[in-house]
Design a protein around this motif. Structure first.
Motif, PDB file in Angstrom:
ATOM      1  N   GLY A  63     -21.897   2.569  69.323  1.00  0.00           N
ATOM      2  CA  GLY A  63     -22.059   1.186  69.760  1.00  0.00           C
ATOM      3  C   GLY A  63     -22.465   0.184  68.706  1.00  0.00           C
ATOM      4  O   GLY A  63     -23.069  -0.834  69.018  1.00  0.00           O
ATOM      5  N   LYS A  64     -22.147   0.463  67.439  1.00  0.00           N
ATOM      6  CA  LYS A  64     -22.521  -0.501  66.390  1.00  0.00           C
ATOM      7  C   LYS A  64     -21.279  -1.251  65.910  1.00  0.00           C
ATOM      8  O   LYS A  64     -20.198  -0.660  65.812  1.00  0.00           O
ATOM      9  CB  LYS A  64     -23.154   0.239  65.210  1.00  0.00           C
ATOM     10  N   ILE A  65     -21.465  -2.537  65.615  1.00  0.00           N
ATOM     11  CA  ILE A  65     -20.329  -3.305  65.121  1.00  0.00           C
ATOM     12  C   ILE A  65     -20.443  -3.557  63.619  1.00  0.00           C
ATOM     13  O   ILE A  65     -19.580  -4.168  63.016  1.00  0.00           O
ATOM     14  CB  ILE A  65     -20.144  -4.646  65.884  1.00  0.00           C
ATOM     15  N   LYS A 102     -12.293 -10.205  69.993  1.00  0.00           N
ATOM     16  CA  LYS A 102     -11.976  -8.853  69.532  1.00  0.00           C
ATOM     17  C   LYS A 102     -13.114  -8.340  68.664  1.00  0.00           C
ATOM     18  O   LYS A 102     -13.535  -9.007  67.713  1.00  0.00           O
ATOM     19  CB  LYS A 102     -10.675  -8.881  68.727  1.00  0.00           C
ATOM     20  N   LEU A 103     -13.662  -7.197  69.060  1.00  0.00           N
ATOM     21  CA  LEU A 103     -14.718  -6.593  68.249  1.00  0.00           C
ATOM     22  C   LEU A 103     -14.436  -5.109  68.093  1.00  0.00           C
ATOM     23  O   LEU A 103     -13.999  -4.449  69.042  1.00  0.00           O
ATOM     24  CB  LEU A 103     -16.090  -6.769  68.917  1.00  0.00           C
ATOM     25  N   ALA A 104     -14.685  -4.584  66.907  1.00  0.00           N
ATOM     26  CA  ALA A 104     -14.535  -3.144  66.687  1.00  0.00           C
ATOM     27  C   ALA A 104     -15.927  -2.536  66.695  1.00  0.00           C
ATOM     28  O   ALA A 104     -16.864  -3.103  66.144  1.00  0.00           O
ATOM     29  CB  ALA A 104     -13.862  -2.887  65.347  1.00  0.00           C
ATOM     30  N   MET A 105     -16.084  -1.389  67.385  1.00  0.00           N
ATOM     31  CA  MET A 105     -17.403  -0.745  67.366  1.00  0.00           C
ATOM     32  C   MET A 105     -17.280   0.772  67.223  1.00  0.00           C
ATOM     33  O   MET A 105     -16.243   1.349  67.507  1.00  0.00           O
ATOM     34  CB  MET A 105     -18.213  -1.120  68.597  1.00  0.00           C
ATOM     35  N   THR A 106     -18.380   1.373  66.777  1.00  0.00           N
ATOM     36  CA  THR A 106     -18.391   2.821  66.572  1.00  0.00           C
ATOM     37  C   THR A 106     -18.740   3.534  67.877  1.00  0.00           C
ATOM     38  O   THR A 106     -19.096   2.901  68.872  1.00  0.00           O
ATOM     39  CB  THR A 106     -19.462   3.191  65.520  1.00  0.00           C
ATOM     40  N   HIS A 156     -25.260   5.035  56.999  1.00  0.00           N
ATOM     41  CA  HIS A 156     -23.971   4.374  56.780  1.00  0.00           C
ATOM     42  C   HIS A 156     -22.901   4.980  57.692  1.00  0.00           C
ATOM     43  O   HIS A 156     -23.139   5.950  58.396  1.00  0.00           O
ATOM     44  CB  HIS A 156     -23.578   4.496  55.304  1.00  0.00           C
ATOM     45  N   ILE A 157     -21.700   4.418  57.632  1.00  0.00           N
ATOM     46  CA  ILE A 157     -20.609   4.858  58.503  1.00  0.00           C
ATOM     47  C   ILE A 157     -20.138   6.270  58.149  1.00  0.00           C
ATOM     48  O   ILE A 157     -19.846   6.571  56.992  1.00  0.00           O
ATOM     49  CB  ILE A 157     -19.393   3.907  58.359  1.00  0.00           C
ATOM     50  N   ARG A 158     -20.119   7.134  59.176  1.00  0.00           N
ATOM     51  CA  ARG A 158     -19.556   8.471  58.984  1.00  0.00           C
ATOM     52  C   ARG A 158     -18.409   8.672  59.954  1.00  0.00           C
ATOM     53  O   ARG A 158     -18.506   8.313  61.125  1.00  0.00           O
ATOM     54  CB  ARG A 158     -20.619   9.545  59.224  1.00  0.00           C
ATOM     55  N   ASP A 159     -17.333   9.270  59.457  1.00  0.00           N
ATOM     56  CA  ASP A 159     -16.177   9.547  60.287  1.00  0.00           C
ATOM     57  C   ASP A 159     -16.563  10.655  61.255  1.00  0.00           C
ATOM     58  O   ASP A 159     -17.140  11.658  60.859  1.00  0.00           O
ATOM     59  CB  ASP A 159     -15.032  10.031  59.378  1.00  0.00           C
ATOM     60  N   ALA A 160     -16.252  10.482  62.557  1.00  0.00           N
ATOM     61  CA  ALA A 160     -16.645  11.480  63.538  1.00  0.00           C
ATOM     62  C   ALA A 160     -15.952  12.815  63.283  1.00  0.00           C
ATOM     63  O   ALA A 160     -16.436  13.866  63.706  1.00  0.00           O
ATOM     64  CB  ALA A 160     -16.337  10.985  64.943  1.00  0.00           C
ATOM     65  N   ALA A 161     -14.811  12.787  62.558  1.00  0.00           N
ATOM     66  CA  ALA A 161     -14.104  14.026  62.241  1.00  0.00           C
ATOM     67  C   ALA A 161     -15.037  14.971  61.477  1.00  0.00           C
ATOM     68  O   ALA A 161     -15.045  16.177  61.701  1.00  0.00           O
ATOM     69  CB  ALA A 161     -12.869  13.709  61.408  1.00  0.00           C
ATOM     70  N   VAL A 162     -15.854  14.394  60.589  1.00  0.00           N
ATOM     71  CA  VAL A 162     -16.786  15.184  59.792  1.00  0.00           C
ATOM     72  C   VAL A 162     -17.804  15.859  60.708  1.00  0.00           C
ATOM     73  O   VAL A 162     -18.288  16.943  60.457  1.00  0.00           O
ATOM     74  CB  VAL A 162     -17.527  14.275  58.778  1.00  0.00           C
ATOM     75  N   LEU A 163     -18.077  15.181  61.825  1.00  0.00           N
ATOM     76  CA  LEU A 163     -19.060  15.726  62.761  1.00  0.00           C
ATOM     77  C   LEU A 163     -18.425  16.677  63.767  1.00  0.00           C
ATOM     78  O   LEU A 163     -19.025  17.026  64.779  1.00  0.00           O
ATOM     79  CB  LEU A 163     -19.754  14.575  63.501  1.00  0.00           C
ATOM     80  N   GLY A 164     -17.164  17.032  63.542  1.00  0.00           N
ATOM     81  CA  GLY A 164     -16.509  18.003  64.419  1.00  0.00           C
ATOM     82  C   GLY A 164     -15.745  17.391  65.570  1.00  0.00           C
ATOM     83  O   GLY A 164     -15.303  18.078  66.484  1.00  0.00           O
ATOM     84  N   LEU A 168     -11.158  -7.690  73.762  1.00  0.00           N
ATOM     85  CA  LEU A 168     -10.543  -6.487  73.204  1.00  0.00           C
ATOM     86  C   LEU A 168     -11.577  -5.729  72.386  1.00  0.00           C
ATOM     87  O   LEU A 168     -12.083  -6.236  71.386  1.00  0.00           O
ATOM     88  CB  LEU A 168      -9.346  -6.886  72.327  1.00  0.00           C
ATOM     89  N   THR A 169     -11.929  -4.528  72.874  1.00  0.00           N
ATOM     90  CA  THR A 169     -12.839  -3.680  72.106  1.00  0.00           C
ATOM     91  C   THR A 169     -12.021  -2.593  71.428  1.00  0.00           C
ATOM     92  O   THR A 169     -11.215  -1.928  72.076  1.00  0.00           O
ATOM     93  CB  THR A 169     -13.878  -3.013  73.035  1.00  0.00           C
ATOM     94  N   VAL A 170     -12.227  -2.434  70.137  1.00  0.00           N
ATOM     95  CA  VAL A 170     -11.587  -1.327  69.434  1.00  0.00           C
ATOM     96  C   VAL A 170     -12.691  -0.297  69.214  1.00  0.00           C
ATOM     97  O   VAL A 170     -13.648  -0.544  68.480  1.00  0.00           O
ATOM     98  CB  VAL A 170     -10.972  -1.788  68.094  1.00  0.00           C
ATOM     99  N   LEU A 171     -12.571   0.812  69.932  1.00  0.00           N
ATOM    100  CA  LEU A 171     -13.597   1.854  69.847  1.00  0.00           C
ATOM    101  C   LEU A 171     -13.165   2.863  68.781  1.00  0.00           C
ATOM    102  O   LEU A 171     -12.107   3.492  68.907  1.00  0.00           O
ATOM    103  CB  LEU A 171     -13.746   2.528  71.217  1.00  0.00           C
ATOM    104  N   CYS A 172     -13.971   2.976  67.725  1.00  0.00           N
ATOM    105  CA  CYS A 172     -13.551   3.758  66.562  1.00  0.00           C
ATOM    106  C   CYS A 172     -14.332   5.081  66.496  1.00  0.00           C
ATOM    107  O   CYS A 172     -15.550   5.080  66.676  1.00  0.00           O
ATOM    108  CB  CYS A 172     -13.788   2.953  65.291  1.00  0.00           C
ATOM    109  N   PRO A 173     -13.655   6.176  66.226  1.00  0.00           N
ATOM    110  CA  PRO A 173     -14.329   7.491  66.205  1.00  0.00           C
ATOM    111  C   PRO A 173     -15.200   7.663  64.961  1.00  0.00           C
ATOM    112  O   PRO A 173     -14.950   8.517  64.121  1.00  0.00           O
ATOM    113  CB  PRO A 173     -13.162   8.473  66.252  1.00  0.00           C
ATOM    114  N   LYS A 174     -16.222   6.832  64.864  1.00  0.00           N
ATOM    115  CA  LYS A 174     -17.144   6.876  63.727  1.00  0.00           C
ATOM    116  C   LYS A 174     -18.556   6.738  64.274  1.00  0.00           C
ATOM    117  O   LYS A 174     -18.741   6.244  65.386  1.00  0.00           O
ATOM    118  CB  LYS A 174     -16.840   5.726  62.770  1.00  0.00           C
ATOM    119  N   VAL A 175     -19.505   7.175  63.457  1.00  0.00           N
ATOM    120  CA  VAL A 175     -20.906   7.102  63.874  1.00  0.00           C
ATOM    121  C   VAL A 175     -21.707   6.484  62.729  1.00  0.00           C
ATOM    122  O   VAL A 175     -21.511   6.849  61.572  1.00  0.00           O
ATOM    123  CB  VAL A 175     -21.434   8.522  64.210  1.00  0.00           C
ATOM    124  N   ILE A 176     -22.588   5.557  63.052  1.00  0.00           N
ATOM    125  CA  ILE A 176     -23.405   4.944  62.001  1.00  0.00           C
ATOM    126  C   ILE A 176     -24.832   5.464  62.045  1.00  0.00           C
ATOM    127  O   ILE A 176     -25.407   5.838  61.036  1.00  0.00           O
ATOM    128  CB  ILE A 176     -23.357   3.399  62.115  1.00  0.00           C
TER     129      ILE A 176
END
Ligand code: AOF
Ligand code: ZN
Length: 319
Positions: A163-165, A156-160, A298-306, A286-294
């Protein structure tokens, strides 16, 4: 007797109550019915050395409905016909006066595989296999360990989104949402061991414990070539669950298999996950694809990016 989907689901639900606690045995659920289809007993296998699911259901009937007559047994796994740590379930079935048995998947253990039918037929008891994919899925970890000696491996890996973990300081702890972390906690309740690489211990210092109901049977495993690990790491200091250290993933899996572990969950990092892929031992990814961008920072929530209020996406690939 015909079984409704609800009944089959109930039998599977009973089996799942034992998940993460039964090694080296599989999780199994059982239900006992009268000839008119009334459920008079339920049970599941709780722990190796304790009653098998069938015996639990029979004892439940004797306790709660002693006046009813048992007719049909539904069990998620073929009943065992040879004694092991406990007596053979076919004997308990014969003694209880049960007339019909339906099981949802064949026991992969050669000692018992395809043997229940004949053992019961000798006493005039019918024994039918009703194939069920979910029941098969439930014992997949047990089946792999019995056949290969190596535990079933879920990575199980979570990524942005990019594609960064981990961020550029190597911190991967805050990539997935709280909701996903709770889901991972639930997954941890169902496995026998959680395995991580030394880098993850150094960077994330995880506890690797389940978030909800703690699983005292869970073992934590660190793979470290050098064996140089911070003595103050949570997994060594918290005293809650056992932690084992191995110098390579292959030895780790062989040893965990020998210890009877059916299911190992690898939670990173990328180096360990890659080694497991190269060894050809990964059964589920199991990949957990998270709506964030690095990006480069640093980690930014994709919501901030629209990108709006996106949720983590769980993608599960099974070999
Ligand atoms: C069943 N019902 O609930 C389970 C079964 O060492 P023992 O006596 O506990 O036997 C373990 C074997 O029995 C195990 O390898 C598998 O073949 C079967 N598991 N069978 O009828 C159960 N847990
Ligand atoms: Zn049994």
């Amino acid at each position: 007797m015909e079984f409704s989907t609800d009944t089959l689901n109930r039998a599977l639900e009973l089996a799942r109550l034992g998940e993460g606690h039964t090694r080296p045995n599989p999780p199994v659920g059982a239900m006992l019915f009268t000839a008119r289809g009334k459920c008079i007993g339920e049970g599941y296998h709780r722990k190796a050395g304790e009653n098998h699911a069938e015996v639990e259901a029979i004892e439940d009937w004797k306790r709660r409905n002693p006046k009813s007559k048992p007719d049909t047994l539904l069990v998620t796994l073929e009943p065992c016909s040879k004694p092991g740590k406990v007596g053979a379930c076919t004997d308990a079935i014969i003694l209880a006066g049960i007339k019909h048995v339906t099981y949802l998947c064949t026991d992969p253990n050669p000692k018992n595989r395809n043997k229940a039918h004949d053992a019961l037929a000798a006493y005039g008891i019918t024994c039918k296999h009703l194939p069920c994919e979910e029941a098969e899925a439930l014992i997949r970890p047990f089946a792999k360990r019995v056949k290969t000696g190596i535990p079933y491996v879920t990575v199980k890996l979570a990524m942005t989104l990019d594609g960064k973990i981990a961020d550029n300081w190597g911190d991967g702890k805050w990539i997935s949402s709280e909701e996903s972390r709770i889901a991972t906690g639930k997954l941890r309740e169902r496995v026998d061991a959680i395995m991580v690489g030394a880098g993850t211990v150094r960077k994330d210092d995880p506890s690797l414990l389940s978030h909800g109901k703690p699983n005292p049977d869970l073992v934590r495993v660190v793979v470290s070539r050098s064996g140089r690990l911070p003595a103050e790491a949570q997994i060594f200091m918290d005293g809650k669950n056992r932690t084992l250290v191995f110098d390579n993933p292959h030895t780790a899996l062989v040893e965990l298999g020998r210890m009877g572990m059916n299911h190992v969950l690898c939670e990173g990092g990328a180096t360990l996950a890659t080694s497991l892929v190269e060894l050809g031992v990964v059964d589920e990814w199991l990949t957990v694809l998270c709506p964030k961008v690095i990006g480069e920072r640093h980690i930014r929530d994709a919501a901030v990016l629209g990108a709006g209020k996106l949720k983590d996406l769980h993608i599960c690939l099974r070999v």
